[in-house]
Design a protein around this motif. Structure first.
Motif, PDB file in Angstrom:
ATOM      1  N   THR A 238      45.584  18.535  -6.471  1.00 45.72           N
ATOM      2  CA  THR A 238      45.253  17.872  -5.211  1.00 45.72           C
ATOM      3  C   THR A 238      43.901  18.315  -4.646  1.00 45.72           C
ATOM      4  N   VAL A 239      43.351  19.413  -5.179  1.00 45.87           N
ATOM      5  CA  VAL A 239      42.037  19.838  -4.671  1.00 45.87           C
ATOM      6  C   VAL A 239      40.985  18.861  -5.207  1.00 45.87           C
ATOM      7  N   PRO A 240      40.168  18.277  -4.313  1.00 42.99           N
ATOM      8  CA  PRO A 240      39.160  17.322  -4.768  1.00 42.99           C
ATOM      9  C   PRO A 240      38.249  17.935  -5.807  1.00 42.99           C
ATOM     10  N   SER A 241      37.883  17.142  -6.810  1.00 44.98           N
ATOM     11  CA  SER A 241      37.127  17.673  -7.941  1.00 44.98           C
ATOM     12  C   SER A 241      35.815  18.316  -7.506  1.00 44.98           C
ATOM     13  N   ILE A 242      35.101  17.629  -6.651  1.00 45.83           N
ATOM     14  CA  ILE A 242      33.794  18.151  -6.256  1.00 45.83           C
ATOM     15  C   ILE A 242      33.954  19.512  -5.586  1.00 45.83           C
ATOM     16  N   ALA A 243      35.050  19.673  -4.832  1.00 51.52           N
ATOM     17  CA  ALA A 243      35.302  20.946  -4.167  1.00 51.52           C
ATOM     18  C   ALA A 243      35.641  22.029  -5.184  1.00 51.52           C
ATOM     19  N   LEU A 244      36.466  21.653  -6.169  1.00 50.12           N
ATOM     20  CA  LEU A 244      36.853  22.657  -7.167  1.00 50.12           C
ATOM     21  C   LEU A 244      35.632  23.113  -7.974  1.00 50.12           C
ATOM     22  N   ILE A 247      33.797  25.419  -5.677  1.00 51.27           N
ATOM     23  CA  ILE A 247      34.481  26.689  -5.437  1.00 51.27           C
ATOM     24  C   ILE A 247      34.348  27.608  -6.652  1.00 51.27           C
TER      25      ILE A 247
ATOM     26  N   VAL C 181      45.664  11.103  -2.035  1.00 50.50           N
ATOM     27  CA  VAL C 181      45.090  12.336  -2.562  1.00 50.50           C
ATOM     28  C   VAL C 181      43.834  12.043  -3.386  1.00 50.50           C
ATOM     29  N   GLY C 185      39.638  13.125  -2.345  1.00 49.67           N
ATOM     30  CA  GLY C 185      38.658  13.675  -3.270  1.00 49.67           C
ATOM     31  C   GLY C 185      37.478  12.750  -3.460  1.00 49.67           C
ATOM     32  N   THR C 188      34.796  12.613  -0.781  1.00 46.57           N
ATOM     33  CA  THR C 188      33.766  13.663  -0.749  1.00 46.57           C
ATOM     34  C   THR C 188      32.543  13.213  -1.538  1.00 46.57           C
ATOM     35  N   ILE C 189      32.802  12.460  -2.623  1.00 47.59           N
ATOM     36  CA  ILE C 189      31.675  11.974  -3.413  1.00 47.59           C
ATOM     37  C   ILE C 189      30.919  10.908  -2.636  1.00 47.59           C
ATOM     38  N   GLY C 218      34.837  22.592   0.362  1.00 52.25           N
ATOM     39  CA  GLY C 218      35.886  22.507  -0.654  1.00 52.25           C
ATOM     40  C   GLY C 218      37.239  22.911  -0.105  1.00 52.25           C
ATOM     41  N   LEU C 219      37.259  24.046   0.608  1.00 45.72           N
ATOM     42  CA  LEU C 219      38.541  24.522   1.132  1.00 45.72           C
ATOM     43  C   LEU C 219      39.105  23.546   2.166  1.00 45.72           C
ATOM     44  N   THR C 221      38.571  20.232   2.491  1.00 47.65           N
ATOM     45  CA  THR C 221      39.114  19.014   1.875  1.00 47.65           C
ATOM     46  C   THR C 221      40.363  19.335   1.061  1.00 47.65           C
ATOM     47  N   GLY C 222      40.316  20.460   0.355  1.00 48.32           N
ATOM     48  CA  GLY C 222      41.468  20.852  -0.453  1.00 48.32           C
ATOM     49  C   GLY C 222      42.699  21.023   0.417  1.00 48.32           C
ATOM     50  N   ALA C 225      43.923  17.668   1.599  1.00 49.72           N
ATOM     51  CA  ALA C 225      44.620  16.920   0.553  1.00 49.72           C
ATOM     52  C   ALA C 225      46.021  17.477   0.325  1.00 49.72           C
ATOM     53  N   VAL C 226      46.112  18.802   0.221  1.00 55.36           N
ATOM     54  CA  VAL C 226      47.419  19.423  -0.043  1.00 55.36           C
ATOM     55  C   VAL C 226      48.388  19.120   1.100  1.00 55.36           C
ATOM     56  N   TYR C 229      49.427  15.404   1.030  1.00 52.00           N
ATOM     57  CA  TYR C 229      50.317  15.192  -0.111  1.00 52.00           C
ATOM     58  C   TYR C 229      51.705  15.702   0.224  1.00 52.00           C
TER      59      TYR C 229
END
Lengths: 401, 316, 243
Positions: A238-244, A247, C181, C185, C188-189, C218-219, C221-222, C225-226, C229
């Motif tokens: 569930t973590v967006p790809s760009i963020a992963l 990170i 979800v 993500g 963000t793009i 990142g944190l 948005t992550g 999303a979590v 979900y």
């Protein structure tokens, strides 16, 4: 129990369809779509250079009268087939013929609009072209779907399509079309990007398979571990790809800075390392989950029988359980491969390379052709991977039964 | 009363039901029996117009069923199918209230009706109202299915293999319950089954179907004694269970009292120790309607008729 | 076990809100990642506003895809729309091989930069899982249940709304959850084509080589999303624990 009751229709509706029985409704929709593309939207866009917005040109404005009339007559013939003929192969032939005609018209339009030896002007396909291509593509897809081709035929069709496209591009017919022109400008970078795209997606998949298979087997054998492990992998998904990607840059950067060996083998905060690691992490869930599901599908009686015949646990696992679970595991691998091919494009943002480089560079320069140069091959690659693996899964599934 | 007039259903060139005419009496149970593909389910579904007939018509209490829209018609005809089709997302009470709600009944009328039906089907309303279908056993689901079909007090109840999904022991109980319900609510029931034993057990009249046609439509004992067709004879002959039941009862136990002066008036004489099965075959052999039951010493003790023996067979 | 999960959820939500509303409090945490005097906390915009814009874009797109996908799913599962079923399923299969970035990138030349291409890309991509799940959900209604519904006198519309859709709803919700979800993500793009959202923070970090920014975006948005979900999953369980 089959229930004829579900076939029940109100008499009014039945009468209505009877009147239209001769006309294919999907064909009618696609004809409308194509006609809108042909008459309402520009067929090509003429641009003085690659950045400026283009001027709209219709087919009639660009091609000589006989050619544009011939083109329209050809499309009308395809529409007639789509509207009136139910035969699958005939519909497919008409659609493919239409696609070839459309491509020829585009090439002719590009040649007609480009002054000799001018490599600055751009002739890009316009909305009309894309809509026509979509309508014809849908017609072809529908015909293929209704014919229900076997896995071999599907792979053959894919090969024919790729072969024809490759031949057309190298032959020079489309050299004056903007995207091909963009390609010739970036030919060497394109080859590199293609290699990176494949390597990154397949490499991370390979690493994931090596780790995920044992994890899946473990979860199958020790069901207590399953919820925790699958839950954790789900969170990663569930973590967006760009963020992963972002990170992972931090710890890998720190690793490279503090451990000389890591730096020596090419681990950096940016580039391929975080991309591969992120893709690897994303790949775990589908493979682990499908391995568990596939092993669960193997009946206990089969395992009993294998053990009863004197096979060791290891032999039972490798030559019975995993073999029987293979189609389901491969389905997981298919999901991962298609997903990875798409995600690699995003890795370009952190210097991972691949087709995404063109996409983001194109977005930055507002150069549509460059965006397409990155996007189209990505889609073709993902689609080809899906077709190939689907065919493989179907063959294995049939062999199983 | 349901009158079926030369009802026909064609699927392409094939006639699933081929010119069937029959009259179903009020407040009776009529069973349509046949093998799969005989057209029995199609016939049943044409009564509530889940399937539209190709030709012919159906009259319920004199009214042509085609005179209103199909779904309005069906709200007044109960319908039970194999597997019951209970709505998994609704409670038992909500399931039973489906048709009354479709008909726009007042909630104050629906609630007591649901409770009444649950009680009639031996399901405690306090326990079962709030349960969901997946929490019920097969037998309980079947009873809820029947309750749901009866909810809006339909004059006619159609059932397609209503006991098909039950195991044999529960099935017998469910069949008894259905007979009980019929007595209580006096509904006209049409039941489709492939099981000839079930047909004999439930039916006031039984229609045997094959290849889209009704071969014979009559009282069960007539089907046994005077089969109109070799297939009917074969089917009724296979009513083994009923026969086995008959072999468990002796003629002495089942004998009807003699009316004075009637002694030895006709038919074969059978010993009181003989089983009803033997008596029945004796009667069929002689083509006689009744027999005299005699004691060991030859004195007439009673009388037995074909109808009385078959009635026993049906009452288990 | 369940209480622990609830505490975890509330904790994550609290952490996200705290970070978005008073990000400066978290500066000491991120300071080690920001080199050469770069700011530790994103300073080119209000994080809470960006998160809100991000969420709004995603929810708007998702609402649109839900309405259209469910309507289309209903259409192709009716007898009158059956002709369109094979093609629409093939299209969904094909569409799912489309990388989200490609959808976004192809939308830009058609509509230009800003919110619109992002919204359209999210809308289009979000259609796929919802449509797929709607079709599967509607087609997997048990035949006996449908037959019973018709047999009791429900009209086609009543049957659709009071039986078929409620039964398909768990699967439809699952489709919406997947779509949400993916879209968080993909949104963000969207920042690479100048859409407002948390992607801005990540892109800014990538451009200025400031890992602190990347990590913040990142944190956030992550976590979003979590939480989303998990939230929809909890809703599904609560609504449909009975069957």
């Amino acid at each position: 129990m089959s229930s004829p009751g579900l076939l029940m229709r109100r008499p009014a509706a039945a009468r209505h369809t009877a009147v239209l029985a001769g006309i294919d409704r999907l064909g009618a929709l696609l004809t409308l779509l194509g006609a809108a593309g042909l008459f309402l939207l520009p067929f090509v866009l003429f641009k003085a250079n690659r950045i400026v917005p283009g001027d709209s040109r219709s087919v009639a404005q660009v091609l000589p009268l006989w050619a544009s009339l011939g083109f329209e007559a050809m499309l009308a013939a395809v529409a007639a087939v789509a509207l009136l003929i139910a035969n699958g192969p005939l519909r497919l032939a008409a659609a493919l013929g239409g696609i070839v005609g459309l491509a020829m018209a585009l090439a002719a339009a590009a040649n007609a609009l480009t002054p000799p030896h001018n490599i600055i002007v751009r002739v890009a396909p316009g909305g009309g072209f894309w809509l026509l291509a979509a309508a014809l593509g849908l017609l072809a897809t529908d015909a293929i779907t209704r014919m229900r081709p076997g896995p071999g035929v599907r792979v053959l069709l894919l090969g024919l399509f790729l072969g024809a496209a490759g031949l057309a591009l190298t032959h020079g017919t489309f050299d004056n079309v903007s995207i091909v022109r963009e390609y010739s400008l970036h030919a060497s970078a394109f080859a590199l990007a293609a290699r990176q795209q494949v390597l990154l997606s397949v490499g991370s998949l390979g690493a994931a398979v090596i780790v995920a298979l044992p994890l899946g087997i473990l979860c199958h054998r020790a069901p207590r571990l399953k919820p925790g492990l699958l839950g954790a992998l789900n969170v990663i998904q569930t973590v967006p790809s760009i963020a992963l990607f972002g990170i992972l840059m931090a710890p890998l950067g720190a690793l490279a800075a503090h451990v000389p060996l890591a730096a020596a083998v090419g681990i950096r905060g940016i580039g391929a390392a975080p991309a591969v690691l992120a893709l690897f992490l994303y790949s775990l869930l589908p493979i682990v989950a499908n391995t568990v599901a596939g092993l669960k599908r193997v009946s206990p009686a089969t395992v009993e029988a294998a053990l009863g015949m004197g096979m060791t646990r290891w032999q039972t696992l490798t030559s019975v359980e995993l073999l029987l679970a293979l189609p389901v595991i491969l389905t997981g691998i298919r999901i991962v491969l298609v997903q990875n091919i798409g995600l690699v494009t995003i890795a370009a943002l952190i210097g991972g390379g691949g087709f995404g480089t063109f996409i983001f560079q194109g977005i930055g320069e507002m150069a549509t052709d460059l965006v397409l140069l990155g996007a189209i091959p990505t889609v073709v690659l993902a689609f080809s991977a899906a077709v190939l693996l689907d065919a493989l899964i179907e063959v294995l599934d049939r062999a199983r039964q | 009363m349901i009158v079926i007039e030369s009802l026909t259903k064609h699927y392409g060139p094939i006639a699933a039901v081929d010119g069937v005419s029959m009259t179903i009496e009020r407040d009776s149970i009529t069973v349509i029996v046949g093998t799969s593909g005989s057209g029995k389910s199609t016939l049943l579904r044409m009564i509530n117009r889940l399937i539209e007939p190709t030709s012919g018509r159906v009259l319920i209490d004199g009214r042509d069923t085609a005179s209103e829209s199909g779904h309005r018609l069906r709200r007044h005809i109960g319908y039970v199918i194999q597997g019951y089709g209970l709505f998994p997302h609704r409670t038992v009470a909500h399931n039973i209230a489906t048709v009354p709600r479709l008909l726009g009944w007042d909630e104050n009328r629906i609630r007591p009706r649901v409770a009444q039906l649950l009680e009639a089907l031996q399901l405690d309303p306090a326990v079962y109202s709030g349960k969901y279908p997946h929490q019920l056993s097969g037998g309980e689901q079947q009873r809820v299915g029947v309750a749901r079909a009866l909810a809006a007090e339909p004059a006619v109840l159609l059932m397609d293999e209503p006991f098909g999904a039950l195991d044999p022991i529960i099935r017998e109980k469910a069949q008894d319950d259905l007979l009980e319900i019929q007595r209580k609510f006096g509904t006209t029931m049409v039941v489709v089954t492939h099981d000839i034993d079930e047909a004999f057990r439930l039916g006031d009249r039984v229609a045997v179907m094959s290849a889209g046609r009704v071969l014979q439509y009559d009282r069960p004992e007539v089907l046994v004694t005077h089969p109109a067709d070799p297939l009917v004879a074969r089917m009724t002959g296979s009513a083994e269970r009923a026969m086995r039941l008959l072999s468990l009862t002796t003629a002495g136990e089942a004998a009807l009292p003699l009316t004075p002066g009637e002694a030895g008036t006709g038919g074969p004489a059978v010993p009181a120790s003989a089983s009803l099965r033997v008596v029945l075959s004796e009667l069929l052999w002689h083509g006689s309607e009744s027999a005299t039951v005699i004691d060991g010493d030859g004195t007439p003790r009673g009388r037995l008729t074909v109808a009385a023996i078959l009635a026993r067979a049906r009452a288990r | 076990m369940r209480r622990a999960a609830t505490v975890l959820r509330l904790g994550a939500l609290g952490l996200l809100l705290a970070f978005l509303l008073v990000p400066q409090r978290f500066a000491p945490l991120f300071a080690p990642l920001a080199h050469g005097g770069a700011p530790a906390i994103y300073d080119q915009g209000n994080l809470a506003m960006l998160a809100l814009a991000h969420l709004t874009t995603v929810l708007a797109a998702c609402l649109g895809s839900t309405v259209v996908a469910v309507a289309l799913g209903i259409l192709v599962t009716r007898a009158s729309g059956a002709e369109f079923l094979p093609l629409s399923r093939a299209l969904v299969n094909f569409g799912q091989t489309f990388p989200p970035v490609a959808v976004l990138a192809l939308a830009v030349p058609l509509i230009g930069f800003g919110e619109k291409p992002t919204l359209i890309a999210l809308f289009l991509y979000g259609l796929l899982p919802i449509f797929e799940n709607t079709v599967v959900g509607l087609r997997s209604c048990p035949a006996a249940v449908l037959e019973a519904a018709s047999g009791m006198g429900m009209s086609a519309r009543q049957r659709l709304f009071s039986v078929e859709l409620p039964l398909a709803m768990p699967l439809i919700l699952e489709g919406i959850r997947i779509s949400l979800v993916i879209n968080i993500g993909t949104a963000t793009i969207g920042s690479t084509v100048a859409a407002k959202g948390l992607g801005e923070v990540i892109i800014a970090g990538l451009l200025s080589n400031n890992t602190a920014f990347v990590l913040q975006g990142g944190l956030a948005t992550g976590l979003m999303a979590v939480l989303l979900y998990d939230g929809v999953a909890a809703l599904e369980r609560r609504l449909y624990r009975n069957y």
